[in-house]
Design a protein around this motif. Structure first.
Motif, PDB file in Angstrom:
ATOM      1  N   LYS A 127       5.722  67.759  -0.236  1.00 52.92           N
ATOM      2  CA  LYS A 127       4.365  67.531   0.285  1.00 52.92           C
ATOM      3  C   LYS A 127       3.353  67.383  -0.842  1.00 52.92           C
ATOM      4  CE  LYS A 127       5.387  69.970   4.589  1.00 52.92           C
ATOM      5  NZ  LYS A 127       4.992  71.038   5.551  1.00 52.92           N
ATOM      6  N   LEU A 128       3.692  66.533  -1.813  1.00 56.74           N
ATOM      7  CA  LEU A 128       2.843  66.276  -2.969  1.00 56.74           C
ATOM      8  C   LEU A 128       2.624  64.777  -3.110  1.00 56.74           C
ATOM      9  CD1 LEU A 128       4.698  68.559  -5.557  1.00 56.74           C
ATOM     10  CD2 LEU A 128       2.546  69.105  -4.386  1.00 56.74           C
ATOM     11  N   ALA A 129       1.394  64.391  -3.407  1.00 60.65           N
ATOM     12  CA  ALA A 129       1.082  62.996  -3.726  1.00 60.65           C
ATOM     13  C   ALA A 129       0.292  62.981  -5.028  1.00 60.65           C
ATOM     14  CB  ALA A 129       0.283  62.337  -2.615  1.00 60.65           C
ATOM     15  N   PHE A 130       0.816  62.274  -6.015  1.00 59.69           N
ATOM     16  CA  PHE A 130       0.176  62.189  -7.323  1.00 59.69           C
ATOM     17  C   PHE A 130      -0.614  60.891  -7.365  1.00 59.69           C
ATOM     18  CE2 PHE A 130       3.742  65.025  -7.677  1.00 59.69           C
ATOM     19  CZ  PHE A 130       3.179  66.109  -8.340  1.00 59.69           C
ATOM     20  N   THR A 131      -1.913  61.013  -7.212  1.00 61.24           N
ATOM     21  CA  THR A 131      -2.785  59.866  -6.967  1.00 61.24           C
ATOM     22  C   THR A 131      -3.650  59.492  -8.165  1.00 61.24           C
ATOM     23  OG1 THR A 131      -4.484  61.340  -6.045  1.00 61.24           O
ATOM     24  CG2 THR A 131      -2.890  60.378  -4.501  1.00 61.24           C
ATOM     25  N   ALA A 132      -3.654  60.323  -9.213  1.00 62.28           N
ATOM     26  CA  ALA A 132      -4.386  60.038 -10.458  1.00 62.28           C
ATOM     27  C   ALA A 132      -5.823  59.640 -10.162  1.00 62.28           C
ATOM     28  CB  ALA A 132      -3.648  59.017 -11.294  1.00 62.28           C
ATOM     29  N   ASP A 133      -6.182  58.375 -10.474  1.00 62.87           N
ATOM     30  CA  ASP A 133      -7.575  57.951 -10.356  1.00 62.87           C
ATOM     31  C   ASP A 133      -7.802  57.010  -9.176  1.00 62.87           C
ATOM     32  OD1 ASP A 133      -7.692  59.414 -12.651  1.00 62.87           O
ATOM     33  OD2 ASP A 133      -8.280  57.773 -13.969  1.00 62.87           O
ATOM     34  N   SER A 156      -6.652  53.808   2.334  1.00 63.75           N
ATOM     35  CA  SER A 156      -6.189  53.827   3.724  1.00 63.75           C
ATOM     36  C   SER A 156      -4.704  54.163   3.808  1.00 63.75           C
ATOM     37  CB  SER A 156      -6.469  52.475   4.395  1.00 63.75           C
ATOM     38  OG  SER A 156      -7.862  52.224   4.458  1.00 63.75           O
ATOM     39  N   LYS A 157      -3.912  53.665   2.859  1.00 67.98           N
ATOM     40  CA  LYS A 157      -2.494  54.037   2.809  1.00 67.98           C
ATOM     41  C   LYS A 157      -2.342  55.546   2.609  1.00 67.98           C
ATOM     42  CE  LYS A 157      -1.088  49.841   0.311  1.00 67.98           C
ATOM     43  NZ  LYS A 157      -0.498  49.372  -0.964  1.00 67.98           N
ATOM     44  N   LEU A 158      -3.070  56.079   1.645  1.00 67.77           N
ATOM     45  CA  LEU A 158      -2.942  57.501   1.335  1.00 67.77           C
ATOM     46  C   LEU A 158      -3.432  58.363   2.489  1.00 67.77           C
ATOM     47  CD1 LEU A 158      -4.133  57.325  -2.374  1.00 67.77           C
ATOM     48  CD2 LEU A 158      -1.779  57.666  -1.574  1.00 67.77           C
ATOM     49  N   ALA A 159      -4.422  57.876   3.215  1.00 70.42           N
ATOM     50  CA  ALA A 159      -4.974  58.645   4.336  1.00 70.42           C
ATOM     51  C   ALA A 159      -3.979  58.811   5.472  1.00 70.42           C
ATOM     52  CB  ALA A 159      -6.247  57.978   4.851  1.00 70.42           C
ATOM     53  N   THR A 160      -2.936  57.982   5.509  1.00 76.12           N
ATOM     54  CA  THR A 160      -1.942  58.080   6.574  1.00 76.12           C
ATOM     55  C   THR A 160      -0.833  59.075   6.257  1.00 76.12           C
ATOM     56  OG1 THR A 160      -0.543  56.289   5.727  1.00 76.12           O
ATOM     57  CG2 THR A 160      -2.360  55.677   7.181  1.00 76.12           C
ATOM     58  N   LEU A 161      -0.819  59.637   5.046  1.00 72.22           N
ATOM     59  CA  LEU A 161       0.182  60.655   4.722  1.00 72.22           C
ATOM     60  C   LEU A 161      -0.071  61.898   5.566  1.00 72.22           C
ATOM     61  CD1 LEU A 161       0.228  60.366   0.812  1.00 72.22           C
ATOM     62  CD2 LEU A 161       1.815  59.319   2.451  1.00 72.22           C
ATOM     63  N   PRO A 162       0.915  62.760   5.726  1.00 73.46           N
ATOM     64  CA  PRO A 162       0.694  63.985   6.497  1.00 73.46           C
ATOM     65  C   PRO A 162      -0.487  64.782   5.961  1.00 73.46           C
ATOM     66  CG  PRO A 162       3.033  63.677   6.079  1.00 73.46           C
ATOM     67  CD  PRO A 162       2.322  62.625   5.275  1.00 73.46           C
ATOM     68  N   ALA A 163      -1.260  65.354   6.869  1.00 70.19           N
ATOM     69  CA  ALA A 163      -2.503  66.029   6.486  1.00 70.19           C
ATOM     70  C   ALA A 163      -2.267  67.223   5.571  1.00 70.19           C
ATOM     71  CB  ALA A 163      -3.262  66.460   7.738  1.00 70.19           C
ATOM     72  N   ASP A 164      -1.050  67.782   5.583  1.00 69.18           N
ATOM     73  CA  ASP A 164      -0.775  68.941   4.726  1.00 69.18           C
ATOM     74  C   ASP A 164      -0.225  68.529   3.351  1.00 69.18           C
ATOM     75  OD1 ASP A 164       1.688  68.114   5.662  1.00 69.18           O
ATOM     76  OD2 ASP A 164       2.404  70.117   6.183  1.00 69.18           O
ATOM     77  N   THR A 165      -0.376  67.261   2.997  1.00 68.56           N
ATOM     78  CA  THR A 165       0.012  66.787   1.669  1.00 68.56           C
ATOM     79  C   THR A 165      -1.010  67.257   0.637  1.00 68.56           C
ATOM     80  OG1 THR A 165       1.038  64.815   2.626  1.00 68.56           O
ATOM     81  CG2 THR A 165       0.490  64.738   0.275  1.00 68.56           C
ATOM     82  N   MET A 166      -0.530  67.753  -0.492  1.00 68.04           N
ATOM     83  CA  MET A 166      -1.408  68.126  -1.586  1.00 68.04           C
ATOM     84  C   MET A 166      -1.696  66.882  -2.428  1.00 68.04           C
ATOM     85  SD  MET A 166      -2.140  71.302  -1.222  1.00 68.04           S
ATOM     86  CE  MET A 166      -2.933  71.608  -2.799  1.00 68.04           C
ATOM     87  N   ILE A 167      -2.971  66.594  -2.638  1.00 64.16           N
ATOM     88  CA  ILE A 167      -3.397  65.438  -3.415  1.00 64.16           C
ATOM     89  C   ILE A 167      -3.626  65.884  -4.859  1.00 64.16           C
ATOM     90  CG2 ILE A 167      -5.154  63.656  -3.694  1.00 64.16           C
ATOM     91  CD1 ILE A 167      -3.370  63.336  -1.197  1.00 64.16           C
ATOM     92  N   MET A 212      -5.977  69.622  -0.589  1.00 66.19           N
ATOM     93  CA  MET A 212      -5.213  69.237   0.597  1.00 66.19           C
ATOM     94  C   MET A 212      -5.788  67.947   1.185  1.00 66.19           C
ATOM     95  SD  MET A 212      -2.592  70.598   2.330  1.00 66.19           S
ATOM     96  CE  MET A 212      -2.692  72.378   2.176  1.00 66.19           C
ATOM     97  N   LEU A 213      -4.921  67.052   1.613  1.00 70.55           N
ATOM     98  CA  LEU A 213      -5.393  65.814   2.228  1.00 70.55           C
ATOM     99  C   LEU A 213      -6.279  66.116   3.429  1.00 70.55           C
ATOM    100  CD1 LEU A 213      -5.501  62.757   2.454  1.00 70.55           C
ATOM    101  CD2 LEU A 213      -3.326  62.827   3.695  1.00 70.55           C
TER     102      LEU A 213
END
Length: 255
Positions: A127-133, A156-167, A212-213
Motif C-alpha cells: 500500500k505504497l505509491a512513490f510519486t516524487a514530484d 487522476s490516475k493516482l486518485a483512483t488508487l485505494p484510499a489507504d495507499t501511502m503517498i 495517506m491518499l
C-alpha cells in the motif's frame, strides 16, 4: 508480508525512500538525492541494496546515485522515455510494466506533468505509491515540461488508487502547499485540522510525508477540482475539472 519502509531526509528538503523485504533480503531505493544519508541508513540497518528506482531526471533525485553505487551496487531502473537524461539504466520501463521487489509485484505508472517521462511506482501489497514530484502532500509539482492536462490526467490516475495507499512524495513542501491550499479551500475543516497537525510536526522537526491518499483526497485542492466549493472559490462553477486544475496550478505558480 508488506515491505518495511524507511523515509530518508536528504539535501535541504528532499526525501528518498528505502523499502526492504525481510524474507528475501532485497532492498530498493526510490530516488537518490545524496549518497551519504542513504548509505548511513543501509549500514545502520544492515541492508544490501538490490534495486534503485528513479522517478525522473531532475538533479535532486539522481545526483547521489554515482557515489552510492560505488559501495552499494544495485540494478538501476527508470523510464524508457527519460533514459537519455537519467544515469545508465539496467532496465528501462514504461507504464504498465511490472517489477518484482522481494516477493511483491510493483506497477509502473506514467505521471508526466512535472517532467515528461516522470513515473511513479505503486506497491499494491504494501500500500505504497512513490510519486516524487507528481502528487505531493497538499500539492503537486510545478509543470516544468508538461501541460496542465497531462498533470491532471496523471493525478487522476493516482486518485483512483485505494484510499489507504501511502503517498511517498519527494519533498518537504507540505506547510507551504497547505498555506496555498487554504486560499483555495478556506472553509474545509479537514484542511484546517491537517494544517494544525502539519505546523506542530514542523515545529518539532518531524517529517510530514508520507501521507495517506485519503487525506489528500479530502484536503489537496489539486485532487478536488470537481468540488463545488473549490469551483466557486476560483469563479469557475461550470468549468470542467481539468480547467479548474489549470487555474489552481497557475495561482500556485504565482503564490
Amino acid at each position: 508480508m508488506p515491505l518495511e519502509l524507511v523515509t530518508v531526509p536528504c539535501l535541504k528538503d528532499n526525501y528518498a525512500y528505502l523499502v526492504h523485504d525481510a524474507e528475501t533480503g532485497e532492498t530498493a531505493l526510490i530516488d537518490a538525492p545524496e549518497a551519504g544519508a542513504i548509505a548511513a541508513v543501509l549500514e545502520d540497518k544492515g541492508w544490501t541494496l538490490s534495486h534503485v528506482l528513479l522517478t525522473h531526471h531532475h538533479w535532486d533525485h539522481i545526483d547521489g546515485l554515482t557515489d552510492l553505487l560505488k559501495d552499494h551496487p544495485a540494478k538501476v531502473i527508470g523510464a524508457k522515455i527519460d533514459a537519455h537524461r537519467l544515469p545508465p539504466l539496467d532496465r528501462a520501463v514504461v507504464e504498465g510494466d511490472t517489477l518484482i521487489i522481494g516477493s511483491e509485484a510493483i506497477q509502473v505508472i506514467d505521471v508526466s506533468g512535472h517532467t515528461i517521462g516522470h513515473i511513479a511506482f505503486y506497491f499494491p501489497e504494501s500500500k505504497l505509491a512513490f510519486t516524487a514530484d507528481s502528487l505531493m502532500a497538499l500539492g503537486c509539482g510545478r509543470l516544468f515540461e508538461g501541460t496542465p492536462d497531462q498533470m491532471f490526467d496523471s493525478l487522476s490516475k493516482l486518485a483512483t488508487l485505494p484510499a489507504d495507499t501511502m503517498i511517498c512524495s519527494g519533498h518537504e513542501y507540505t506547510q507551504s502547499n497547505g498555506k496555498f491550499a487554504l486560499t483555495i479551500d478556506p472553509d474545509n475543516p479537514a484542511l484546517i485540522s491537517r494544517m494544525r497537525q502539519v505546523q506542530t510536526a514542523r515545529e518539532q522537526g518531524e517529517a510530514t510525508v508520507p501521507s495517506m491518499l485519503s487525506e489528500e483526497l479530502a484536503t489537496n485542492p489539486f485532487l478536488r477540482c470537481n468540488d463545488p466549493g473549490i469551483k466557486a472559490s476560483v469563479g469557475m462553477i461550470d468549468a470542467q475539472p481539468s480547467a479548474v486544475f489549470a487555474e489552481i496550478r497557475k495561482r500556485k505558480d504565482n503564490f
